[in-house]
Design a protein around this motif. Structure first.
Motif, short mmCIF file in Angstrom:
data_model
loop_
_atom_site.label_atom_id
_atom_site.label_comp_id
_atom_site.label_asym_id
_atom_site.label_seq_id
_atom_site.Cartn_x
_atom_site.Cartn_y
_atom_site.Cartn_z
N SER A 1 0.81 -1.21 0.00
CA SER A 1 0.00 0.00 0.00
C SER A 1 0.84 1.26 0.00
O SER A 1 0.46 2.27 -0.61
N SER A 2 2.00 1.23 0.67
CA SER A 2 2.83 2.43 0.72
C SER A 2 3.39 2.80 -0.64
O SER A 2 3.69 3.97 -0.92
N GLU A 3 3.52 1.79 -1.53
CA GLU A 3 4.06 2.03 -2.86
C GLU A 3 2.97 1.99 -3.93
O GLU A 3 3.25 2.20 -5.10
N ARG A 4 1.74 1.67 -3.52
CA ARG A 4 0.63 1.52 -4.46
C ARG A 4 1.01 0.57 -5.60
O ARG A 4 0.85 0.88 -6.78
N SER A 5 1.52 -0.58 -5.21
CA SER A 5 1.94 -1.55 -6.23
C SER A 5 1.71 -2.98 -5.74
O SER A 5 1.60 -3.24 -4.54
#
Length: 323
Positions: free
Chosen positions: A229-233
């Motif tokens: 989630s922190s990298e949206r990947s």
């Protein structure tokens, strides 16, 4: 030879058919930019840490090819380049002279002539210790290997070679606020080969709330997927991707807003990282590697590996369709 010296760039970096037009082809080669040593990710442990402690005469040769591939959103191949290097590490006593020969069908440069069945090098560099006087005649290099690891030769190739992995991404609407992103990957390599530590990743929309996964046939041993989630990947890993097999991942992306074309465009592209031991796509082969000094009576142990690595391996993603 004088022509060769003019158009081949020498630079230090760290086993066992010619025509008169070869020199002209070498004259036309455009060696652009500086080459960097390509270190093998497969060599995770040093072969020897101290040359003086080696009890046997050994020489190690890695033929490493790093490939750059770009697929369009329809799956067609848009770009394919290979950056290769012949990487050696020598533990031979007495500093003997070695001879290393490549395929006899190696062709230097593209001059518009027939190249069917040939291994075409767009450009190449040799280490400063390499004598390439006979390269244009028999594709052989002679050299006294320096201490440690060095690149005897680096090269670049372009063309439509067989891609080791086919990537097919599909975007579909699974509901008003959910997208299903399907990624299908097929290994187009022989069943005896495999991709090692394969990592597939792709960005998801900024409005993503959560992602759930479904592996076709269930996750295989060493296979997993996770949403960062922190990298949206999303990162999908396959520890061992066997040749001839296929893996499919369905990612259901829950959104905090309704689907729009702009939101769907935030998905992708799909990127891959991998290494394939004992495999190369270019067809470049080492015919032999041996000691040429008649005064050296010992027979060294010769170790040769072919390694293919992903440098930039990307598949673009289309807008998709409704469900």
């Amino acid at each position: 030879t004088e022509i060769l010296k003019t158009f081949i760039h020498n630079e230090p970096v760290a086993v066992e058919g010619s025509t008169d037009s070869t020199a002209e082809r070498l004259r036309q080669l455009k060696l652009k930019g500086e080459r960097k040593t390509i270190s093998s990710l497969a060599v995770t442990k040093p072969i020897h840490t101290d040359r003086g402690k080696s009890q046997t005469n050994e020489i190690f040769l890695d033929i490493i090819e790093r490939i750059n591939v770009l697929f369009s959103s329809t799956g067609s191949l848009q770009n394919y380049t290979i950056d290769g290097v012949l990487q050696l590490k020598s533990y031979l006593s007495g500093s003997p002279q070695l001879s290393l020969a490549l395929n006899e069908n190696v062709v230097l440069g593209r001059d518009g002539g027939p190249t069917y069945g040939a291994v075409v090098l767009d450009d190449c560099n040799f280490h400063q210790c390499v004598n390439y006087d006979s390269f244009e005649h028999d594709r052989a290099l002679t050299f006294v290997p320096p201490d440690g690891e060095f690149a005897a030769m680096s090269y670049r190739m372009t063309g439509e070679y067989t891609v080791p992995f086919r990537v097919a991404p599909i975007v579909e609407e699974y509901g008003p606020e959910m997208i299903e992103f399907i990624v299908k990957i097929r290994a187009d390599i022989p069943p005896r080969n495999f991709g090692s530590n394969v990592v597939i990743s792709f960005p998801v929309p900024k409005c993503t709330q959560s992602v759930s996964f479904e592996h076709a046939g269930g996750p295989q041993p060493g296979e997993s997927a996770a949403y960062k989630s922190s990298e949206r990947s999303v990162v999908w890993t396959v520890k061992k991707f066997t040749g001839g097999s296929e893996h499919i991942l369905r990612s259901r992306i829950a959104l905090t807003q309704r689907i729009s074309s702009a939101v769907k465009r935030e998905i992708g592209p799909v990127s891959m990282q991998f290494e394939i031991p004992m495999f190369n796509v270019s067809g470049l082969q080492v015919r032999y590697l041996h000691i040429t000094d008649r005064g050296k009576s010992y027979k060294p142990h010769r170790w040769v590996r072919y390694i293919t690595q992903a440098s930039s391996y990307v598949a673009r993603v289309g807008a998709g369709s409704g469900h």
